[in-house]
Enzyme design. Structure first.
Site, short mmCIF file in Angstrom:
data_model
loop_
_atom_site.label_atom_id
_atom_site.label_comp_id
_atom_site.label_asym_id
_atom_site.label_seq_id
_atom_site.Cartn_x
_atom_site.Cartn_y
_atom_site.Cartn_z
N GLU A 1 4.37 -5.39 -8.28
CA GLU A 1 3.66 -4.90 -7.09
C GLU A 1 2.14 -5.02 -7.29
OE1 GLU A 1 5.12 -1.68 -4.78
OE2 GLU A 1 7.18 -2.02 -5.38
N ASP B 1 0.83 -1.21 0.00
CA ASP B 1 0.00 0.00 0.00
C ASP B 1 0.87 1.26 0.00
OD1 ASP B 1 -2.41 -1.30 0.00
OD2 ASP B 1 -2.75 -1.14 2.17
N GLN C 1 -0.85 18.98 -37.00
CA GLN C 1 -1.77 18.94 -35.86
C GLN C 1 -1.88 17.53 -35.27
OE1 GLN C 1 -6.03 19.94 -36.34
NE2 GLN C 1 -5.53 21.74 -35.11
C1 LIG Z 1 10.78 -7.63 -13.28
C2 LIG Z 1 10.01 -8.12 -12.11
C3 LIG Z 1 10.38 -7.79 -10.83
C4 LIG Z 1 9.68 -8.27 -9.72
N1 LIG Z 1 10.11 -7.96 -8.46
C5 LIG Z 1 9.50 -8.56 -7.41
C6 LIG Z 1 10.01 -8.39 -6.07
O1 LIG Z 1 10.99 -7.66 -5.84
N2 LIG Z 1 9.42 -9.05 -5.05
C7 LIG Z 1 8.35 -9.87 -5.26
O2 LIG Z 1 7.88 -10.46 -4.29
N3 LIG Z 1 7.83 -10.03 -6.49
C8 LIG Z 1 8.39 -9.41 -7.57
N4 LIG Z 1 7.87 -9.60 -8.84
C9 LIG Z 1 6.68 -10.41 -9.02
C10 LIG Z 1 5.43 -9.62 -9.42
O3 LIG Z 1 4.93 -8.89 -8.36
C11 LIG Z 1 4.44 -10.61 -10.01
O4 LIG Z 1 4.94 -10.97 -11.27
C12 LIG Z 1 3.04 -10.06 -10.14
O5 LIG Z 1 2.48 -9.86 -8.89
C13 LIG Z 1 2.14 -10.97 -10.98
O6 LIG Z 1 2.25 -12.31 -10.66
P1 LIG Z 1 2.49 -13.41 -11.80
O7 LIG Z 1 3.58 -12.90 -12.65
O8 LIG Z 1 2.67 -14.70 -11.18
O9 LIG Z 1 1.20 -13.38 -12.68
P2 LIG Z 1 -0.14 -14.23 -12.45
O10 LIG Z 1 -0.60 -14.02 -11.07
O11 LIG Z 1 0.09 -15.62 -12.91
O12 LIG Z 1 -1.12 -13.52 -13.43
C14 LIG Z 1 -1.23 -13.82 -14.83
C15 LIG Z 1 -2.34 -12.98 -15.43
O13 LIG Z 1 -3.57 -13.28 -14.80
C16 LIG Z 1 -4.14 -12.17 -14.23
N5 LIG Z 1 -4.80 -12.53 -12.97
C17 LIG Z 1 -4.33 -13.30 -11.98
N6 LIG Z 1 -5.20 -13.39 -10.97
C18 LIG Z 1 -6.27 -12.66 -11.33
C19 LIG Z 1 -7.51 -12.36 -10.73
N7 LIG Z 1 -7.82 -12.80 -9.51
N8 LIG Z 1 -8.39 -11.55 -11.40
C20 LIG Z 1 -8.05 -11.08 -12.63
N9 LIG Z 1 -6.90 -11.33 -13.25
C21 LIG Z 1 -6.02 -12.11 -12.62
C22 LIG Z 1 -3.01 -11.21 -13.98
O14 LIG Z 1 -3.41 -9.88 -13.90
C23 LIG Z 1 -2.14 -11.49 -15.18
O15 LIG Z 1 -2.61 -10.77 -16.27
C24 LIG Z 1 8.55 -9.09 -9.94
C25 LIG Z 1 8.15 -9.41 -11.23
C26 LIG Z 1 8.86 -8.95 -12.31
C27 LIG Z 1 8.41 -9.33 -13.69
#
Ligand SMILES: Cc1cc2nc3c(=O)[nH]c(=O)nc-3n(C[C@H](O)[C@H](O)[C@H](O)COP(=O)(O)OP(=O)(O)OC[C@H]3O[C@@H](n4cnc5c(N)ncnc54)[C@H](O)[C@@H]3O)c2cc1C
Lengths: 262, 385
Positions: B363, B239, B278
């Protein structure tokens, strides 16, 4: 180490325009910066203080607004600053300027090393640093690219030359002027900047210095600007081509003969 | 726009901007190409006190808050989002300690985070727990005076480079979020290692790495708050840090607009500067307006958080959602204004477009932000019934 750095506030040349009629700089509306070479002098002083400890005093001579230049050095970690500002100092050439600065340094008391930039980007004379050393009767080294060692009241430096560098040792106190090879000037810090904004800047006028009034400002300045002009652009040289050094030499000789030089 | 910053905020903004323009921008492409962690630049940020802005004075900071942190992130992001996120992730790792740590823990860890002599990181995500963060599988078990951690964290920003890690593990997977606990784990703790380093689309010089825990013994004094508080700690932290991601998005977008506007005044086609068409002018107008709207939202949310408002999840999610969508749109348009040149690595907007994408993902994805906002809106409506 008691270190003294001399800086100058100059117009930002990236901003400057030339009046085509008079061939002089148009200074109105041009922002002022610390002479970039002087920032290397400040950096050199900070590096020496990082290693040997001590105190850095930064001095500038200029109008009251030159105080902003001093604040910039305070933000970098300079300990104390002095502004030499007096109508009597105005119109000074390099002789009068170096005399006035030397008197201010004498007024400070003990010092070990004076550091200047190699030259100011507005005048480009490179005379003030050496001039101060002469007025104070101390040794000086110009174009220093590296301070190698400070020990036993001596300083070992590299002086940049066109072909390489000389290694020079000098007793202290001494004066050096530095070139940009000494290292990238550091960035200010937030704490330093806050402190610098609040700091009160000591100002010295002619009355605060033990000077001969005839030797400062316009009256102490024998230099006279006769004319300011843009030098004529010389035509570029000619490169003599050839497949081998021998052929190039041959071509050169025949060109010289053609031109009746040989 | 004039946001009437205090003198100290003005200093923070100007100094961050100066570092961005003079030190970071000239090297952004080089670090991106090499995918190399920008340690030289991080050192400059540290020496200039930038890591201290959001840390209270009693722990070696300058006493600012989320707002000051956002100012720095925004300015740095104009030049390079990878440097900015490496900076911001240290706050992400540090906030849980500041918000939930004991005075002893704060005295021990915060001064190093504030001076930038150590970087911090935050580890929640796992291969099977992204958006569904309540589903993590890294375990912690209590054993006399220490806890034993086992499992793998994935995609951890500053992984390998940071010295201080806030790690969320589960002590009872059955309990879901209520079984989760937060720990401070120091680099060098036996059983704590680093795995795969990711190759990414954007923010390529930032480090994104696996953390591997194999019977890693964490001293009990490194427990954050109480057992079972881990999920809450993670959510409260996010948050506070989401406005930072939003500020990153605003900065990237501003950087892209600046480049596009400058280019529009120099590129000539059909005998005219393209900025005189434009079609281009209106694109620039929309970009500038969207950025300013995003900035206003981010600043207001940051102010609100620093003023002590407790109910911040919805506003914080809105800032992150809106600003990151703006960044994606604006950087796309910047590439469009550059035409084919914009698609080339020789020009900076190509990198900005790649970098912008991540702000919609980490995040919490923007889908998750919408869920947070939507459920708050529905809850408010029910309360007013
Ligand atoms: C470059 C990078 C740096 C990062 N750094 C950190 C870090 O320092 N610390 C840390 O802890 N994490 C970190 N992360 C992780 C990041 O926070 C996650 O990638 C993110 O929260 C999404 O999780 P996921 O990639 O597993 O996607 P998923 O959860 O698998 O989601 C896949 C898709 O489904 C959608 N989705 C999933 N659940 C729902 C729902 N309930 N309703 C609607 N749509 C949904 C998502 O929006 C997305 O489009 C990092 C990620 C990256 C790529």
């Amino acid at each position: 180490m008691n270190l003294v750095v001399l800086i100058k506030q100059v117009p930002d040349t990236t901003d400057v325009k030339i009046d085509r009629n008079t061939n002089t700089l148009i200074r109105e509306g041009v922002s002022s910066i610390v002479n970039p070479f002087d920032m290397y002098a400040v950096e050199q002083a900070l590096q020496i203080r990082d290693e040997h400890g001590g105190k850095i005093t930064c001095i500038t001579m200029g109008p009251p607004q030159a105080e902003t230049a001093l604040r910039e050095t305070l933000a970098l970690g300079v300990d104390e600053t002095i502004l030499l500002s007096d109508r009597a100092f105005a119109g000074a050439d390099t002789l009068a300027t170096s005399y006035t600065l030397a008197k201010a340094i004498s007024e400070l008391g003990e010092f070990d090393l004076i550091i200047c930039g190699k030259q100011a980007i507005d005048g480009d004379t490179a005379q003030v640093g050496p001039g101060i050393a002469e007025h104070l009767d101390i040794p000086h080294v110009t174009y220093v690219s590296k301070v190698e060692e400070i020990a036993n009241r001596h300083i070992h430096v590299r002086r940049m030359t066109e072909e390489g560098y000389d290694v020079i040792a000098s007793s202290l106190p001494a004066l050096i002027t530095v070139v940009k090879e000494i290292g990238e000037p550091r960035m200010p810090s937030i704490r330093g900047t806050i402190k610098a904004r609040k700091a009160s800047i000591t100002t010295w006028t002619a009355k605060d210095l033990k000077i001969n009034e005839e030797m400062v400002g316009l009256s102490g300045s024998p230099t006279q600007v006769m004319r300011i002009f843009a030098p004529e652009i010389r035509p570029g040289g000619e490169i003599i081509e050839g497949d081998s050094p021998a052929e190039k030499a041959k071509n050169l000789i025949s060109r010289l003969k053609e031109s009746h030089i040989l | 726009m004039n946001y009437f910053l205090t003198e100290e905020q003005q200093i923070i903004k100007e100094l961050s901007g100066k570092i961005a323009d003079e030190k970071i921008a000239p090297r952004a492409a080089e670090f991106d190409e090499a995918e190399e962690f920008p340690w030289d630049l991080i050192k400059i940020l540290a020496e200039s006190d930038l890591f201290a802005v959001w840390v209270p004075e009693e722990y070696g900071g300058l006493g600012g808050g989320v707002f000051e942190q956002c100012l720095v992130v925004e300015e740095l992001s104009r030049a390079c989002a990878a440097v900015a996120v490496s900076y911001a992730a240290s706050a992400l790792g540090g906030f849980p300690i500041l918000l939930f740590g004991t005075d002893e823990q704060k005295q021990k860890f915060m001064p190093d985070i504030a001076s930038g002599s150590k970087l911090a990181a935050f580890a929640l995500t796992e291969p099977d727990a992204g958006s569904d963060a309540g589903n993590i599988r890294t375990t912690a078990t209590r054993n006399e005076d220490h806890y034993v951690l086992n499992g793998t964290k994935q995609w951890i920003t500053n992984g390998g480079e940071a010295d201080i890690y806030t790690v969320i593990a589960t002590m009872n997977p059955e309990k879901g979020p209520r079984g989760m606990t937060a720990f401070i784990v120091e680099k060098g703790t036996p059983g704590f290692d680093f795995g795969k380093k990711e190759k990414k689309m954007g923010i390529r010089s930032s480090s994104t790495r696996e953390l591997i825990f194999k019977d890693c013994k964490v001293p009990a004094c490194n427990l954050l708050d109480r057992e079972g508080k881990g999920f809450l700690i993670a959510m409260r932290t996010l948050d506070r840090t989401r406005p930072g991601v939003a500020a990153q998005a605003v900065g990237i977008a501003q950087g892209a607009l600046d480049k596009a506007a400058e280019y529009a005044t120099t590129r000539v086609q059909f005998g005219k500067k393209i900025g005189e068409f434009q079609a281009i002018e209106h694109m620039l107008a929309d970009m500038a307006t969207q950025i300013e709207a995003a900035r206003s939202l981010v600043y207001n949310v940051a102010w609100m958080i620093d003023a002590g408002e407790r109910n911040i999840s919805k506003a914080s999610a809105m800032a992150k959602l809106f600003a990151s969508d703006v960044a994606m749109k604006v950087t796309c348009d910047a590439v469009q204004i550059f035409g084919g040149y914009g698609y080339m690595r020789d020009y900076p907007v190509e990198k900005m477009m790649r970098d912008a994408k991540i702000t919609q993902i980490y995040e919490g994805t923007n889908q998750i932000q919408r869920s947070i906002i939507g459920s708050a809106v529905v809850k408010e409506a029910l309360r007013h019934k």
